[in-house]
Design a protein around this motif. Structure first.
Motif, PDB file in Angstrom:
ATOM      1  N   CYS A 229       0.841  -1.199   0.000  1.00 51.75           N
ATOM      2  CA  CYS A 229       0.000   0.000   0.000  1.00 51.75           C
ATOM      3  C   CYS A 229       0.871   1.242   0.000  1.00 51.75           C
ATOM      4  O   CYS A 229       1.722   1.414   0.877  1.00 51.75           O
ATOM      5  CB  CYS A 229      -0.890  -0.020   1.235  1.00 51.75           C
ATOM      6  SG  CYS A 229      -1.933   1.430   1.381  1.00 51.75           S
ATOM      7  N   ARG A 231       2.305   4.867   0.615  1.00 51.37           N
ATOM      8  CA  ARG A 231       2.161   5.909   1.630  1.00 51.37           C
ATOM      9  C   ARG A 231       2.271   7.276   0.960  1.00 51.37           C
ATOM     10  O   ARG A 231       2.887   7.409  -0.096  1.00 51.37           O
ATOM     11  CB  ARG A 231       3.237   5.749   2.704  1.00 51.37           C
ATOM     12  CG  ARG A 231       3.142   4.433   3.460  1.00 51.37           C
ATOM     13  CD  ARG A 231       4.231   4.345   4.511  1.00 51.37           C
ATOM     14  NE  ARG A 231       5.562   4.348   3.915  1.00 51.37           N
ATOM     15  CZ  ARG A 231       6.184   3.269   3.454  1.00 51.37           C
ATOM     16  NH1 ARG A 231       5.571   2.101   3.499  1.00 51.37           N
ATOM     17  NH2 ARG A 231       7.397   3.359   2.948  1.00 51.37           N
ATOM     18  N   GLU A 233       4.089   9.752   1.519  1.00 47.95           N
ATOM     19  CA  GLU A 233       5.459  10.230   1.308  1.00 47.95           C
ATOM     20  C   GLU A 233       6.228   9.396   0.294  1.00 47.95           C
ATOM     21  O   GLU A 233       7.359   9.726  -0.069  1.00 47.95           O
ATOM     22  CB  GLU A 233       6.226  10.243   2.640  1.00 47.95           C
ATOM     23  CG  GLU A 233       6.522   8.860   3.227  1.00 47.95           C
ATOM     24  CD  GLU A 233       5.376   8.300   4.067  1.00 47.95           C
ATOM     25  OE1 GLU A 233       5.595   7.305   4.775  1.00 47.95           O
ATOM     26  OE2 GLU A 233       4.266   8.889   3.999  1.00 47.95           O
ATOM     27  N   GLN A 282      -7.673   2.437   7.639  1.00 48.82           N
ATOM     28  CA  GLN A 282      -6.359   2.958   7.990  1.00 48.82           C
ATOM     29  C   GLN A 282      -5.596   1.876   8.746  1.00 48.82           C
ATOM     30  O   GLN A 282      -6.130   1.269   9.678  1.00 48.82           O
ATOM     31  CB  GLN A 282      -6.498   4.214   8.863  1.00 48.82           C
ATOM     32  CG  GLN A 282      -7.083   5.416   8.132  1.00 48.82           C
ATOM     33  CD  GLN A 282      -6.146   5.929   7.045  1.00 48.82           C
ATOM     34  OE1 GLN A 282      -4.931   5.919   7.188  1.00 48.82           O
ATOM     35  NE2 GLN A 282      -6.732   6.369   5.928  1.00 48.82           N
ATOM     36  N   PRO A 284      -2.134   0.454  10.905  1.00 53.47           N
ATOM     37  CA  PRO A 284      -0.979   0.857  11.707  1.00 53.47           C
ATOM     38  C   PRO A 284       0.310   0.402  11.039  1.00 53.47           C
ATOM     39  O   PRO A 284       0.300  -0.504  10.182  1.00 53.47           O
ATOM     40  CB  PRO A 284      -1.202   0.116  13.034  1.00 53.47           C
ATOM     41  CG  PRO A 284      -2.013  -1.085  12.662  1.00 53.47           C
ATOM     42  CD  PRO A 284      -2.893  -0.644  11.529  1.00 53.47           C
ATOM     43  N   PRO A 285       1.423   1.002  11.402  1.00 51.92           N
ATOM     44  CA  PRO A 285       2.708   0.589  10.814  1.00 51.92           C
ATOM     45  C   PRO A 285       2.956  -0.900  11.031  1.00 51.92           C
ATOM     46  O   PRO A 285       2.681  -1.447  12.104  1.00 51.92           O
ATOM     47  CB  PRO A 285       3.734   1.437  11.588  1.00 51.92           C
ATOM     48  CG  PRO A 285       2.969   2.627  12.059  1.00 51.92           C
ATOM     49  CD  PRO A 285       1.578   2.128  12.339  1.00 51.92           C
ATOM     50  N   GLY A 286       3.467  -1.540   9.982  1.00 47.81           N
ATOM     51  CA  GLY A 286       3.753  -2.969  10.041  1.00 47.81           C
ATOM     52  C   GLY A 286       2.679  -3.842   9.433  1.00 47.81           C
ATOM     53  O   GLY A 286       2.893  -5.029   9.204  1.00 47.81           O
ATOM     54  N   GLU A 288       0.905  -2.833   6.574  1.00 45.76           N
ATOM     55  CA  GLU A 288       0.542  -2.221   5.295  1.00 45.76           C
ATOM     56  C   GLU A 288       0.573  -3.203   4.127  1.00 45.76           C
ATOM     57  O   GLU A 288       0.218  -2.825   3.017  1.00 45.76           O
ATOM     58  CB  GLU A 288       1.498  -1.064   4.960  1.00 45.76           C
ATOM     59  CG  GLU A 288       1.534   0.047   5.992  1.00 45.76           C
ATOM     60  CD  GLU A 288       2.661  -0.133   6.992  1.00 45.76           C
ATOM     61  OE1 GLU A 288       2.982   0.853   7.668  1.00 45.76           O
ATOM     62  OE2 GLU A 288       3.212  -1.246   7.070  1.00 45.76           O
ATOM     63  N   SER A 289       0.966  -4.432   4.356  1.00 45.42           N
ATOM     64  CA  SER A 289       1.080  -5.381   3.247  1.00 45.42           C
ATOM     65  C   SER A 289       0.383  -6.685   3.596  1.00 45.42           C
ATOM     66  O   SER A 289       0.026  -6.935   4.757  1.00 45.42           O
ATOM     67  CB  SER A 289       2.555  -5.648   2.922  1.00 45.42           C
ATOM     68  OG  SER A 289       3.204  -6.250   4.034  1.00 45.42           O
TER      69      SER A 289
END
Length: 352
Positions: A229, A231, A233, A282, A284-286, A288-289
């Motif tokens: 996914c 981000r 940035e 949404q 959380p970090p970690g 995203e895949s």
């Protein structure tokens, strides 16, 4: 001295009931001895003969049907009351090809398979290896121009590889290409995880994956890589498109990367487009895949569902649309555009 005499003494001087009891004990003892003899047969030297132990009903049956492997012998679990269905078919196939059939007990099969789920069926077979990609047959006149090949770079988990192959076979992928280095070989664990799809699929390999992709791009193929996914940035010179917006209108190579690191820089630089799966919330970090085998199923389905009756699918969409809506156009409510995403069709029209 006979076994019956040794176990039951002198049966002719015993009452009938005692004779039957002694005979029953002797019969059971004889059956146990015959099983022990089967269990104690010296196993085929798999290491010296280049053999491996394939396990599971579907892998063994499909391997026999495909006839790509040399089969040394078939092992069917003893004690099952009659062989029916696919097990009976497996036995008939083996007997038709004069393959030795043994009937060891479950404990023996468990030990041979190192307690993998064997379903009472194992075969000692020659290994199956990917073929060089140079052996891939070129398209012939009249072939469907919308061909789809799946390219796997450095997949290392055998169960992931097996699950990917199973989805690819189910959804109609034409060929599978793997990287020759740092990739999981086609092991019995892969075959079991693929439900035997590995036994019938065309799997090829190359040591120069980036060079292979570049060569196919020059031949008119679209090389579509995959990323997690995106981000806000994240910046990429290669356009990133949701798999739901991808239009499959030319021969395509879908490239999946390693479970942990994804695509290498050289392979990603060889891609013309990057596909992604957008999450439903949404994250959380970690998180995203997705697992590579799950992602493969989603990506392949989003592409392959365009293959058959695509105009009819559009017509069905029009019929199902709420008649109170003004018109059935391709615009309207849809998935919100994610930062960093672009329309795959627009990018290809503008960039090439």
């Amino acid at each position: 001295m006979s076994l019956l005499g040794a176990v039951g003494g002198a049966p002719w001087r015993c009452p009938g009931r005692l004779f039957a009891c002694h005979f029953s004990h002797a019969a059971r003892r004889g059956e146990e001895l015959s099983r022990l003899l089967l269990d104690d047969l010296a196993p085929t030297s798999r290491s010296s003969g280049g053999l491996e132990l394939l396990f599971g009903l579907a892998p063994c049956l499909l391997a026999l049907r495909a006839a790509r492997r040399r089969v040394a012998r078939l092992l069917l679990q003893a004690g099952r009351s009659g062989l029916q269905g696919e097990r009976a078919e497996l036995l008939r196939e083996a007997e038709a090809r004069d393959i030795p059939v043994l009937r060891p007990r479950r404990q023996k099969l468990d030990a041979l398979c190192r307690h993998q789920v064997h379903q009472g069926v194992c075969m000692e077979v020659s290994p199956l290896k990917p073929r060089p990609w140079t052996e891939v047959e070129e398209a012939r006149p009249g072939d469907d121009p919308r061909r789809l090949w799946l390219v796997l770079e450095r997949l290392q988990d055998p169960r992931n590889l097996g699950a990917v192959l199973r989805s690819a076979h189910f959804l109609g992928v034409d060929k599978v290409i793997t990287s020759g280095r740092n990739s999981c070989p086609l092991t019995p664990v892969v075959s079991k995880a693929s439900a035997g799809a590995m036994e019938v699929m065309d799997v090829f390999s190359t040591d120069d994956l980036a060079g292979f992709l570049q060569a196919k791009a020059r031949q008119g193929w679209l090389v579509a890589g995959t990323v997690g996914c995106p981000r806000p940035e994240m910046s990429s010179e290669i356009p990133i498109t949701s798999c739901l917006e991808f239009l499959w209108d030319q021969p395509t190579l879908l490239v999946l990367g390693n479970e942990g690191s994804g695509l290498s820089q050289a392979v990603q630089a060889s891609c013309q487009l990057l596909l992604t799966i957008l999450p439903g919330r949404q994250l959380p970090p970690g998180l995203e895949s997705l697992n590579v085998s799950v992602a493969a199923g989603i990506l392949l389905h989003s592409i392959c569902c365009q293959r058959k009756d695509f105009p009819m699918g559009r017509k069905r969409e029009l019929l199902l649309q709420d008649p109170r809506e003004p018109s059935a156009t391709s615009e309207g409510p849809g998935l919100a555009q994610h930062p960093g995403l672009s329309s795959g069709s627009e990018e290809r029209q503008n960039g090439s």
